[in-house]
Scaffold this motif. Structure first.
Motif, PDB file in Angstrom:
ATOM      1  N   ARG A 172      30.585   7.392  10.058  1.00 40.16           N
ATOM      2  CA  ARG A 172      29.290   7.831   9.542  1.00 40.16           C
ATOM      3  C   ARG A 172      29.198   7.411   8.076  1.00 40.16           C
ATOM      4  O   ARG A 172      30.139   7.612   7.309  1.00 40.16           O
ATOM      5  CB  ARG A 172      29.214   9.344   9.667  1.00 40.16           C
ATOM      6  CG  ARG A 172      27.915   9.928   9.242  1.00 40.16           C
ATOM      7  CD  ARG A 172      27.901  11.381   9.657  1.00 40.16           C
ATOM      8  NE  ARG A 172      26.829  12.059   8.994  1.00 40.16           N
ATOM      9  CZ  ARG A 172      26.718  13.359   8.928  1.00 40.16           C
ATOM     10  NH1 ARG A 172      27.622  14.129   9.502  1.00 40.16           N
ATOM     11  NH2 ARG A 172      25.714  13.912   8.312  1.00 40.16           N
ATOM     12  N   LEU A 173      28.080   6.837   7.697  1.00 39.07           N
ATOM     13  CA  LEU A 173      27.876   6.384   6.321  1.00 39.07           C
ATOM     14  C   LEU A 173      27.299   7.507   5.468  1.00 39.07           C
ATOM     15  O   LEU A 173      26.220   8.023   5.756  1.00 39.07           O
ATOM     16  CB  LEU A 173      26.930   5.182   6.290  1.00 39.07           C
ATOM     17  CG  LEU A 173      26.561   4.649   4.897  1.00 39.07           C
ATOM     18  CD1 LEU A 173      27.792   4.102   4.182  1.00 39.07           C
ATOM     19  CD2 LEU A 173      25.472   3.586   5.006  1.00 39.07           C
ATOM     20  N   ILE A 174      28.039   7.879   4.429  1.00 37.14           N
ATOM     21  CA  ILE A 174      27.542   8.772   3.376  1.00 37.14           C
ATOM     22  C   ILE A 174      28.059   8.181   2.064  1.00 37.14           C
ATOM     23  O   ILE A 174      29.208   8.402   1.691  1.00 37.14           O
ATOM     24  CB  ILE A 174      28.023  10.231   3.543  1.00 37.14           C
ATOM     25  CG1 ILE A 174      27.613  10.806   4.902  1.00 37.14           C
ATOM     26  CG2 ILE A 174      27.472  11.084   2.396  1.00 37.14           C
ATOM     27  CD1 ILE A 174      28.066  12.258   5.127  1.00 37.14           C
ATOM     28  N   PRO A 175      27.224   7.391   1.379  1.00 42.14           N
ATOM     29  CA  PRO A 175      27.679   6.785   0.125  1.00 42.14           C
ATOM     30  C   PRO A 175      28.216   7.832  -0.848  1.00 42.14           C
ATOM     31  O   PRO A 175      27.720   8.969  -0.898  1.00 42.14           O
ATOM     32  CB  PRO A 175      26.419   6.102  -0.416  1.00 42.14           C
ATOM     33  CG  PRO A 175      25.620   5.799   0.822  1.00 42.14           C
ATOM     34  CD  PRO A 175      25.862   6.988   1.718  1.00 42.14           C
ATOM     35  N   LEU A 176      29.215   7.442  -1.619  1.00 37.21           N
ATOM     36  CA  LEU A 176      29.886   8.361  -2.525  1.00 37.21           C
ATOM     37  C   LEU A 176      28.907   9.126  -3.412  1.00 37.21           C
ATOM     38  O   LEU A 176      29.039  10.334  -3.592  1.00 37.21           O
ATOM     39  CB  LEU A 176      30.906   7.607  -3.388  1.00 37.21           C
ATOM     40  CG  LEU A 176      31.752   8.458  -4.321  1.00 37.21           C
ATOM     41  CD1 LEU A 176      32.617   9.433  -3.529  1.00 37.21           C
ATOM     42  CD2 LEU A 176      32.618   7.578  -5.201  1.00 37.21           C
ATOM     43  N   GLY A 231      39.175  13.330  17.606  1.00 36.26           N
ATOM     44  CA  GLY A 231      38.004  14.098  17.208  1.00 36.26           C
ATOM     45  C   GLY A 231      37.700  14.166  15.735  1.00 36.26           C
ATOM     46  O   GLY A 231      36.709  14.793  15.335  1.00 36.26           O
ATOM     47  N   ALA A 232      38.506  13.539  14.882  1.00 40.63           N
ATOM     48  CA  ALA A 232      38.217  13.548  13.449  1.00 40.63           C
ATOM     49  C   ALA A 232      36.952  12.732  13.171  1.00 40.63           C
ATOM     50  O   ALA A 232      36.688  11.719  13.827  1.00 40.63           O
ATOM     51  CB  ALA A 232      39.388  12.976  12.655  1.00 40.63           C
ATOM     52  N   LEU A 233      36.203  13.183  12.202  1.00 45.75           N
ATOM     53  CA  LEU A 233      35.025  12.459  11.745  1.00 45.75           C
ATOM     54  C   LEU A 233      35.458  11.478  10.666  1.00 45.75           C
ATOM     55  O   LEU A 233      36.149  11.865   9.721  1.00 45.75           O
ATOM     56  CB  LEU A 233      34.008  13.449  11.165  1.00 45.75           C
ATOM     57  CG  LEU A 233      32.784  12.853  10.475  1.00 45.75           C
ATOM     58  CD1 LEU A 233      31.937  12.050  11.452  1.00 45.75           C
ATOM     59  CD2 LEU A 233      31.972  13.963   9.826  1.00 45.75           C
ATOM     60  N   VAL A 234      35.066  10.213  10.808  1.00 48.64           N
ATOM     61  CA  VAL A 234      35.345   9.211   9.779  1.00 48.64           C
ATOM     62  C   VAL A 234      34.077   9.046   8.960  1.00 48.64           C
ATOM     63  O   VAL A 234      33.008   8.751   9.498  1.00 48.64           O
ATOM     64  CB  VAL A 234      35.779   7.863  10.389  1.00 48.64           C
ATOM     65  CG1 VAL A 234      35.939   6.804   9.303  1.00 48.64           C
ATOM     66  CG2 VAL A 234      37.071   8.027  11.175  1.00 48.64           C
ATOM     67  N   ILE A 235      34.198   9.260   7.653  1.00 47.51           N
ATOM     68  CA  ILE A 235      33.071   9.090   6.742  1.00 47.51           C
ATOM     69  C   ILE A 235      33.366   7.905   5.834  1.00 47.51           C
ATOM     70  O   ILE A 235      34.386   7.874   5.149  1.00 47.51           O
ATOM     71  CB  ILE A 235      32.829  10.349   5.889  1.00 47.51           C
ATOM     72  CG1 ILE A 235      32.455  11.514   6.791  1.00 47.51           C
ATOM     73  CG2 ILE A 235      31.734  10.085   4.852  1.00 47.51           C
ATOM     74  CD1 ILE A 235      32.248  12.810   6.062  1.00 47.51           C
ATOM     75  N   ASP A 236      32.457   6.948   5.861  1.00 45.14           N
ATOM     76  CA  ASP A 236      32.545   5.753   5.022  1.00 45.14           C
ATOM     77  C   ASP A 236      31.697   6.019   3.779  1.00 45.14           C
ATOM     78  O   ASP A 236      30.500   6.289   3.893  1.00 45.14           O
ATOM     79  CB  ASP A 236      32.011   4.552   5.812  1.00 45.14           C
ATOM     80  CG  ASP A 236      32.306   3.223   5.166  1.00 45.14           C
ATOM     81  OD1 ASP A 236      32.195   3.129   3.927  1.00 45.14           O
ATOM     82  OD2 ASP A 236      32.620   2.275   5.909  1.00 45.14           O
ATOM     83  N   VAL A 237      32.320   5.967   2.604  1.00 40.85           N
ATOM     84  CA  VAL A 237      31.612   6.307   1.368  1.00 40.85           C
ATOM     85  C   VAL A 237      31.137   5.073   0.595  1.00 40.85           C
ATOM     86  O   VAL A 237      30.720   5.186  -0.552  1.00 40.85           O
ATOM     87  CB  VAL A 237      32.470   7.234   0.461  1.00 40.85           C
ATOM     88  CG1 VAL A 237      32.761   8.543   1.154  1.00 40.85           C
ATOM     89  CG2 VAL A 237      33.751   6.552   0.007  1.00 40.85           C
ATOM     90  N   ARG A 238      31.163   3.916   1.237  1.00 38.47           N
ATOM     91  CA  ARG A 238      30.675   2.703   0.581  1.00 38.47           C
ATOM     92  C   ARG A 238      29.149   2.694   0.552  1.00 38.47           C
ATOM     93  O   ARG A 238      28.486   3.555   1.124  1.00 38.47           O
ATOM     94  CB  ARG A 238      31.188   1.460   1.320  1.00 38.47           C
ATOM     95  CG  ARG A 238      32.701   1.346   1.292  1.00 38.47           C
ATOM     96  CD  ARG A 238      33.196   0.165   2.097  1.00 38.47           C
ATOM     97  NE  ARG A 238      32.824   0.315   3.501  1.00 38.47           N
ATOM     98  CZ  ARG A 238      32.764  -0.686   4.376  1.00 38.47           C
ATOM     99  NH1 ARG A 238      33.063  -1.919   3.988  1.00 38.47           N
ATOM    100  NH2 ARG A 238      32.433  -0.460   5.630  1.00 38.47           N
ATOM    101  N   GLU A 239      28.587   1.679  -0.065  1.00 38.48           N
ATOM    102  CA  GLU A 239      27.141   1.507  -0.128  1.00 38.48           C
ATOM    103  C   GLU A 239      26.637   0.838   1.156  1.00 38.48           C
ATOM    104  O   GLU A 239      27.412   0.169   1.851  1.00 38.48           O
ATOM    105  CB  GLU A 239      26.768   0.665  -1.351  1.00 38.48           C
ATOM    106  CG  GLU A 239      27.064   1.359  -2.672  1.00 38.48           C
ATOM    107  CD  GLU A 239      26.294   2.670  -2.835  1.00 38.48           C
ATOM    108  OE1 GLU A 239      25.077   2.699  -2.537  1.00 38.48           O
ATOM    109  OE2 GLU A 239      26.912   3.670  -3.269  1.00 38.48           O
ATOM    110  N   PRO A 240      25.340   1.007   1.479  1.00 38.18           N
ATOM    111  CA  PRO A 240      24.805   0.437   2.729  1.00 38.18           C
ATOM    112  C   PRO A 240      25.052  -1.061   2.898  1.00 38.18           C
ATOM    113  O   PRO A 240      25.341  -1.512   4.014  1.00 38.18           O
ATOM    114  CB  PRO A 240      23.305   0.753   2.644  1.00 38.18           C
ATOM    115  CG  PRO A 240      23.250   2.007   1.835  1.00 38.18           C
ATOM    116  CD  PRO A 240      24.343   1.838   0.799  1.00 38.18           C
ATOM    117  N   ASP A 241      24.967  -1.844   1.822  1.00 36.22           N
ATOM    118  CA  ASP A 241      25.213  -3.286   1.960  1.00 36.22           C
ATOM    119  C   ASP A 241      26.662  -3.567   2.339  1.00 36.22           C
ATOM    120  O   ASP A 241      26.950  -4.494   3.105  1.00 36.22           O
ATOM    121  CB  ASP A 241      24.799  -4.055   0.711  1.00 36.22           C
ATOM    122  CG  ASP A 241      25.529  -3.610  -0.552  1.00 36.22           C
ATOM    123  OD1 ASP A 241      25.777  -2.397  -0.703  1.00 36.22           O
ATOM    124  OD2 ASP A 241      25.850  -4.477  -1.387  1.00 36.22           O
TER     125      ASP A 241
END
Length: 111
Positions: free
Chosen positions: A47-51, A26-36
């Motif tokens: 889930r994508l949330i850029p830094l 159930g942990a949320l994984v947040i990817d802080v990279r850029e969309p490309d």
């Protein structure tokens, strides 16, 4: 006290296998990279949330949910982990080695 002695708080780090296990629980994984970077491959369900956007998007996150942060190598996500800790999130961890380690571990990647 430790921060004053050693300069910065400890960033909790977990292995790719542990990150996958936590995500399955159930942990949320947040990817802080850029969309490309995201488009080249990311952890399924992440889930994508850029830094650069993270500080202004904190309200989108549940402070009580476990969160695993990931980037390419683990450096930006370590910074994101610190930001979340300072904002009052206590259940956060950095994926050590980032997507590089995830891929090397043979774990699934979504494109």
């Amino acid at each position: 006290m430790l921060t004053r002695l050693f300069g910065r708080p400890q960033v909790p780090e977990i292995s790719p296998a542990e990150a996958q296990e936590r995500q399955q629980r159930g942990a949320l994984v947040i990817d802080v990279r850029e969309p490309d970077e995201w488009r080249t491959g990311h952890i399924p369900g992440a889930r994508l949330i850029p830094l650069g956007e993270l500080p202004r998007r904190l309200a989108e996150l549940d402070r009580h949910q476990e969160i695993v942060l990931v980037c390419r190598s683990g450096n930006r996500s370590a910074q994101a982990t610190l930001w979340l800790q300072r904002a009052g999130f206590s259940r956060v961890a950095n994926l050590a080695g980032g997507m590089i380690a995830w891929v090397r571990a043979g774990l699934p990647v979504e494109r």
